[in-house]
Design a protein around this motif. Structure first.
Motif, PDB file in Angstrom:
ATOM      1  N   ASP A  80       5.873   4.521 -24.225  1.00  0.00           N
ATOM      2  CA  ASP A  80       6.966   4.224 -23.298  1.00  0.00           C
ATOM      3  C   ASP A  80       7.428   5.466 -22.536  1.00  0.00           C
ATOM      4  O   ASP A  80       8.032   5.360 -21.476  1.00  0.00           O
ATOM      5  CB  ASP A  80       8.162   3.624 -24.043  1.00  0.00           C
ATOM      6  CG  ASP A  80       7.896   2.195 -24.495  1.00  0.00           C
ATOM      7  OD1 ASP A  80       6.938   1.573 -23.974  1.00  0.00           O
ATOM      8  OD2 ASP A  80       8.633   1.719 -25.370  1.00  0.00           O
ATOM      9  N   ASN A  81       7.159   6.647 -23.084  1.00  0.00           N
ATOM     10  CA  ASN A  81       7.511   7.890 -22.394  1.00  0.00           C
ATOM     11  C   ASN A  81       6.611   8.074 -21.175  1.00  0.00           C
ATOM     12  O   ASN A  81       5.425   7.724 -21.202  1.00  0.00           O
ATOM     13  CB  ASN A  81       7.336   9.096 -23.325  1.00  0.00           C
ATOM     14  CG  ASN A  81       8.361   9.121 -24.433  1.00  0.00           C
ATOM     15  OD1 ASN A  81       9.551   9.016 -24.184  1.00  0.00           O
ATOM     16  ND2 ASN A  81       7.892   9.253 -25.667  1.00  0.00           N
ATOM     17  N   ASN A  82       7.156   8.636 -20.120  1.00  0.00           N
ATOM     18  CA  ASN A  82       6.394   8.928 -18.914  1.00  0.00           C
ATOM     19  C   ASN A  82       5.430  10.081 -19.218  1.00  0.00           C
ATOM     20  O   ASN A  82       5.864  11.219 -19.419  1.00  0.00           O
ATOM     21  CB  ASN A  82       7.347   9.294 -17.768  1.00  0.00           C
ATOM     22  CG  ASN A  82       6.625   9.570 -16.470  1.00  0.00           C
ATOM     23  OD1 ASN A  82       5.565  10.165 -16.450  1.00  0.00           O
ATOM     24  ND2 ASN A  82       7.229   9.135 -15.384  1.00  0.00           N
ATOM     25  N   ALA A  83       4.127   9.798 -19.244  1.00  0.00           N
ATOM     26  CA  ALA A  83       3.126  10.790 -19.638  1.00  0.00           C
ATOM     27  C   ALA A  83       3.121  12.015 -18.730  1.00  0.00           C
ATOM     28  O   ALA A  83       2.967  13.138 -19.211  1.00  0.00           O
ATOM     29  CB  ALA A  83       1.738  10.151 -19.660  1.00  0.00           C
ATOM     30  N   ASP A  84       3.293  11.817 -17.421  1.00  0.00           N
ATOM     31  CA  ASP A  84       3.316  12.964 -16.502  1.00  0.00           C
ATOM     32  C   ASP A  84       4.469  13.905 -16.831  1.00  0.00           C
ATOM     33  O   ASP A  84       4.316  15.124 -16.804  1.00  0.00           O
ATOM     34  CB  ASP A  84       3.439  12.491 -15.054  1.00  0.00           C
ATOM     35  CG  ASP A  84       2.174  11.804 -14.559  1.00  0.00           C
ATOM     36  OD1 ASP A  84       1.076  12.204 -14.990  1.00  0.00           O
ATOM     37  OD2 ASP A  84       2.290  10.861 -13.743  1.00  0.00           O
ATOM     38  N   ALA A 145       7.963  23.009 -28.397  1.00  0.00           N
ATOM     39  CA  ALA A 145       7.686  21.745 -27.695  1.00  0.00           C
ATOM     40  C   ALA A 145       8.747  20.698 -28.026  1.00  0.00           C
ATOM     41  O   ALA A 145       9.236  19.989 -27.130  1.00  0.00           O
ATOM     42  CB  ALA A 145       6.297  21.231 -28.056  1.00  0.00           C
ATOM     43  N   LEU A 146       9.140  20.615 -29.284  1.00  0.00           N
ATOM     44  CA  LEU A 146      10.166  19.645 -29.682  1.00  0.00           C
ATOM     45  C   LEU A 146      11.528  19.974 -29.065  1.00  0.00           C
ATOM     46  O   LEU A 146      12.252  19.078 -28.637  1.00  0.00           O
ATOM     47  CB  LEU A 146      10.272  19.575 -31.209  1.00  0.00           C
ATOM     48  CG  LEU A 146       9.067  18.963 -31.923  1.00  0.00           C
ATOM     49  CD1 LEU A 146       9.231  19.071 -33.439  1.00  0.00           C
ATOM     50  CD2 LEU A 146       8.829  17.530 -31.493  1.00  0.00           C
ATOM     51  N   LEU A 156      12.073  10.722 -29.725  1.00  0.00           N
ATOM     52  CA  LEU A 156      10.964  10.816 -30.661  1.00  0.00           C
ATOM     53  C   LEU A 156      11.159   9.714 -31.681  1.00  0.00           C
ATOM     54  O   LEU A 156      12.184   9.656 -32.339  1.00  0.00           O
ATOM     55  CB  LEU A 156      10.943  12.179 -31.351  1.00  0.00           C
ATOM     56  CG  LEU A 156      10.788  13.389 -30.425  1.00  0.00           C
ATOM     57  CD1 LEU A 156      10.874  14.675 -31.227  1.00  0.00           C
ATOM     58  CD2 LEU A 156       9.480  13.320 -29.678  1.00  0.00           C
ATOM     59  N   SER A 157      10.175   8.831 -31.783  1.00  0.00           N
ATOM     60  CA  SER A 157      10.304   7.724 -32.726  1.00  0.00           C
ATOM     61  C   SER A 157       9.996   8.203 -34.139  1.00  0.00           C
ATOM     62  O   SER A 157       9.409   9.266 -34.336  1.00  0.00           O
ATOM     63  CB  SER A 157       9.362   6.583 -32.339  1.00  0.00           C
ATOM     64  OG  SER A 157       8.025   6.981 -32.505  1.00  0.00           O
ATOM     65  N   ALA A 158      10.375   7.401 -35.099  1.00  0.00           N
ATOM     66  CA  ALA A 158      10.126   7.733 -36.508  1.00  0.00           C
ATOM     67  C   ALA A 158       8.640   7.807 -36.800  1.00  0.00           C
ATOM     68  O   ALA A 158       8.216   8.446 -37.749  1.00  0.00           O
ATOM     69  CB  ALA A 158      10.786   6.705 -37.412  1.00  0.00           C
TER      70      ALA A 158
END
Length: 166
Positions: A80-84, A145-146, A156-158
């Motif tokens: 669901d996150n925008n990869a770009d 990165a996080l 960030l999903s579980a």
């Protein structure tokens, strides 16, 4: 090995065995064997010269001064996150590390490598000093990165996952 100039005492090597990558420093070389010190856990390993020649290795010391040990981590995020935008954030994180930490070199790369079961796997590649333990460099890259993902309000999903494929 020394006569052919492949390896010398003090050189840093990146060995690949059974898909696992490990960095070593050459401590001693004899006629039939060599002694290596693992960078990650400081243990010594004795290996025969014939066994060594059959391994996949890179002599990091013989690379140019602007080259380091090339490493990578993979991070799996929800599709669901925008990869770009995710890739853009990861590039910013890698650029921050390479410009602010003297242990890292200017080369880095990242991109999407796999789409599977609703998740995208991103691969972050970087170069750092060969004598830096892999766990230390991976930890710094992952934490940065996080932080960048969190600052950009990415969820960030579980079930998000990180893997180290050296």
């Amino acid at each position: 090995l020394q006569t052919d100039g492949l390896v010398n005492t003090g050189d840093y090597l990146q060995l690949t065995e059974d898909g696992k990558v490990e960095n070593y420093q050459v401590l001693q070389m004899e006629q039939r064997k060599m002694t290596l010190r693992s960078i990650s856990d400081d243990h010594e390993r004795i290996i025969s010269n014939t066994k060594f020649l059959s391994l996949n290795y890179v002599n990091l010391t013989k690379q140019g001064k602007d080259r380091g040990s090339r490493r990578n981590i993979s991070i799996q995020l929800d599709s669901d996150n925008n990869a770009d935008k995710v890739i853009e954030i990861f590039k910013l994180a890698l650029e921050k590390i390479s410009t602010s930490n003297k242990d890292f070199f200017a080369w880095f790369s990242c991109g999407a490598t796999k789409l599977e079961e609703g998740y995208v796997t991103y691969k972050l590649e970087y170069e750092c000093r060969p004598d830096m333990p892999i766990t230390d460099s991976d930890n710094l890259v992952l934490l940065t990165a996080l932080r960048f993902l969190k600052a950009a309000s990415f969820k960030l999903s579980a079930s998000s996952a990180v893997s180290y494929t050296h």
